[in-house]
Design an enzyme around this catalytic site. Structure first.
Site, PDB file in Angstrom:
ATOM      1  N   ASP A  12       0.899  -1.158   0.000  1.00 30.96           N
ATOM      2  CA  ASP A  12       0.000   0.000   0.000  1.00 30.96           C
ATOM      3  C   ASP A  12       0.936   1.206   0.000  1.00 30.96           C
ATOM      4  O   ASP A  12       1.668   1.427   0.964  1.00 30.96           O
ATOM      5  CB  ASP A  12      -0.864  -0.058   1.266  1.00 30.96           C
ATOM      6  CG  ASP A  12      -1.747   1.179   1.464  1.00 30.96           C
ATOM      7  OD1 ASP A  12      -1.537   2.186   0.767  1.00 30.96           O
ATOM      8  OD2 ASP A  12      -2.630   1.115   2.333  1.00 30.96           O
ATOM      9  N   TYR A 232       0.449  -0.029  15.031  1.00 26.76           N
ATOM     10  CA  TYR A 232      -0.509  -0.231  13.944  1.00 26.76           C
ATOM     11  C   TYR A 232      -0.326   0.835  12.865  1.00 26.76           C
ATOM     12  O   TYR A 232      -0.401   2.019  13.142  1.00 26.76           O
ATOM     13  CB  TYR A 232      -1.947  -0.170  14.477  1.00 26.76           C
ATOM     14  CG  TYR A 232      -2.973  -0.305  13.380  1.00 26.76           C
ATOM     15  CD1 TYR A 232      -3.270  -1.551  12.839  1.00 26.76           C
ATOM     16  CD2 TYR A 232      -3.608   0.810  12.845  1.00 26.76           C
ATOM     17  CE1 TYR A 232      -4.185  -1.693  11.818  1.00 26.76           C
ATOM     18  CE2 TYR A 232      -4.532   0.686  11.816  1.00 26.76           C
ATOM     19  CZ  TYR A 232      -4.811  -0.566  11.306  1.00 26.76           C
ATOM     20  OH  TYR A 232      -5.712  -0.700  10.281  1.00 26.76           O
ATOM     21  N   LYS A 235      -3.517  -2.800   8.060  1.00 26.08           N
ATOM     22  CA  LYS A 235      -3.588  -4.254   8.169  1.00 26.08           C
ATOM     23  C   LYS A 235      -2.635  -4.853   7.139  1.00 26.08           C
ATOM     24  O   LYS A 235      -2.220  -4.194   6.200  1.00 26.08           O
ATOM     25  CB  LYS A 235      -5.035  -4.673   7.917  1.00 26.08           C
ATOM     26  CG  LYS A 235      -5.502  -5.888   8.697  1.00 26.08           C
ATOM     27  CD  LYS A 235      -5.501  -5.739  10.184  1.00 26.08           C
ATOM     28  CE  LYS A 235      -5.963  -7.013  10.884  1.00 26.08           C
ATOM     29  NZ  LYS A 235      -5.759  -6.961  12.326  1.00 26.08           N
TER      30      LYS A 235
HETATM   31  P1  13P Z   1      -5.350  -0.525   4.998  1.00 28.24           P
HETATM   32  O1  13P Z   1      -4.698  -1.589   5.851  1.00 28.24           O
HETATM   33  O2  13P Z   1      -6.001  -1.143   3.794  1.00 28.24           O
HETATM   34  O3  13P Z   1      -4.395   0.557   4.666  1.00 28.24           O
HETATM   35  O4  13P Z   1      -6.554   0.082   5.851  1.00 28.24           O
HETATM   36  C1  13P Z   1      -6.278   0.677   7.062  1.00 28.24           C
HETATM   37  C2  13P Z   1      -7.464   1.097   7.835  1.00 28.24           C
HETATM   38  O5  13P Z   1      -7.287   1.512   8.965  1.00 28.24           O
HETATM   39  C3  13P Z   1      -8.817   1.047   7.256  1.00 28.24           C
HETATM   40  O6  13P Z   1      -9.822   1.563   8.096  1.00 28.24           O
HETATM   41 MG    MG Z   2      -4.058   2.062   3.417  1.00 26.29          MG
HETATM   42 MG    MG Z   3      -5.085  -2.089   2.221  1.00 21.86          MG
END
Ligand code: 13P
Ligand code: MG
Ligand code: MG
Ligand code: 13P
Length: 384
Positions: A12, A232, A235
């Site tokens: 990402d 964090y 994800k």
């Molecule tokens: P991503 O892991 O796809 O970047 O999404 C993060 C998130 O906090 C979505 O609410």
């Molecule tokens: Mg993201």
């Molecule tokens: Mg993502």
């Protein structure tokens, strides 16, 4: 005959808008970077799922090759520069290191790689998920390679009759174990039913299969961003590569588990349980409550090292019912608001911003004495 390697490497590098989608200009930048370094590639294709980009590369360098990983890193860096110019959200989100150092693993991006001897016709599926974690592949991978109710080939194809061998990683303890189906199915399920900790990393054919038991037939990215970043940052949206047909599950057997929108961790803020929805590529952007979590399936024929494809395999009305069911499950779960089990259990929220809220309350807690709370010493008779 030289082997071919398929490397699916994802990151990402910026969301458009928020965490919903990728931007076409970022994708173009990534593609142009791959084109500039195409001399060591046999073929490449760039795809996306939600806010994640996946590079599908074929080459003769084997897995974990430094030049291939550096090339992927460079492509993501070029994409990040464009994402920064456009002010995209979380530009460079998954590039957690200042510089490349040998392998993308441990630096933020995820990688699923397979090295194998190319067959006269070699169909593969590259799956990419957004708003979830690597263990989200446990259930579908088990069904594809271990469940005869999903894959009749396990019963009626003599080449598959012995079953498959699963390489399971314990991503908390950094250890692995190999379990074989059908005989170890119960132990395997005991582990992979806890997908936040035990993940299927690779699957191998067994003796008696017409494919080489030393060559894996499926691979899943298992990188955990929180282990790299220490907090964090998003994800660990995973990618997987699965080989198919001719002694392996047919394409339809590989896709069949996705008719059931199983529950996965992820979704909003990486902190909620939600249904996994199979979608055509054009519907991969996440929106509702930053989701629901979703998966695309890009089918390719690997032919003389080239990638013929992709064929957008979930672009089929046969998955409409799963999508409808996923939306209904999403409605049901959303009604719970901030309550478990829609919200993840506390242990899994350890790396989110929730502990800060808990800390802020730490001074306000009052100790209760036994006259108003639960007695400290039980009066129950001891068990004889
Ligand atoms: P991503 O892991 O796809 O970047 O999404 C993060 C998130 O906090 C979505 O609410
Ligand atoms: Mg993201
Ligand atoms: Mg993502
Ligand atoms: P192969 O075993 O020849 O791949 O054929 C199986 C099949 O495609 C059935 O759907």
């Amino acid at each position: 005959m030289t082997t071919i390697t398929v490397s699916a490497i994802k990151a990402d590098v910026g969301g458009y808008v928020g965490h919903s989608d990728t931007h076409p200009r970022v994708r173009e930048a990534v593609e142009s970077s791959l084109t500039d370094h195409a001399d060591i590639l046999e073929g490449f294709h760039v795809t996306s799922a939600g806010d994640d980009l996946q590079l599908v590369l074929t080459h003769r360098q084997g897995i974990d090759d430094e030049r291939i990983h550096e090339l992927a890193w460079g492509a993501f860096e070029r994409g990040t520069a464009v994402a920064e110019d456009l002010g995209l959200y979380g530009a460079g989100q998954d590039l957690l290191s200042e510089a490349f150092s040998g392998n993308v693993r441990g630096l933020g991006p995820g990688a699923a790689e397979l090295e194998f001897t190319e067959r006269p016709s070699d169909p593969i599926v590259v799956f990419a998920m957004d708003k979830t974690e690597p263990g989200a592949f446990n259930l579908p991978m088990y069904k594809v390679f271990g469940d005869p109710f999903n894959t009749p080939g396990l019963v009626i194809d003599p080449s598959m009759n012995e079953g498959f061998s699963f390489e399971i990683w314990d991503i908390e303890e950094n250890r692995k174990v190999f379990l074989e189906t059908p005989e170890d199915a119960h132990e395997l399920l005991a582990l992979i039913g806890a997908p936040s900790r035990y993940v299927i990393k690779r699957v191998y054919p067994r003796e008696g299969n017409k494919n080489d038991p030393a060559e894996p037939v499926a691979s899943v990215s298992t990188e955990k961003l929180v282990d790299v970043a220490g907090e964090y940052v998003g994800k660990d949206d995973p990618v997987a590569v699965v080989r198919s047909q001719s002694g392996l599950p047919a394409i339809g057997e590989v896709l069949e588990p996705f008719t059931f929108p199983h529950m996965v961790s992820g979704w909003m803020r990486g902190s909620h349980v939600g249904p996994m929805m199979p979608v055509p590529m054009e519907y991969s952007q996440t929106s509702r409550f930053d989701g629901p979590p979703r998966c695309i399936a890009a089918g390719f024929q690997v032919t003389n090292g080239n990638l013929v494809g992709p064929n957008d395999l979930f672009d089929d009305v046969a998955f409409d019912r799963a999508r409808k069911q996923a939306n209904e499950q999403a409605d049901y779960l959303r009604e719970h608001g901030p309550f478990e089990p829609h919200r993840l259990p506390l242990e899994e929220l350890e790396y989110t911003t929730l502990p800060e809220i808990m800390d802020a309350l730490s001074e306000d807690w009052q100790r209760m004495d036994s006259s108003e709370g639960v007695p400290e010493e039980t009066t129950a008779k001891p068990v004889e």
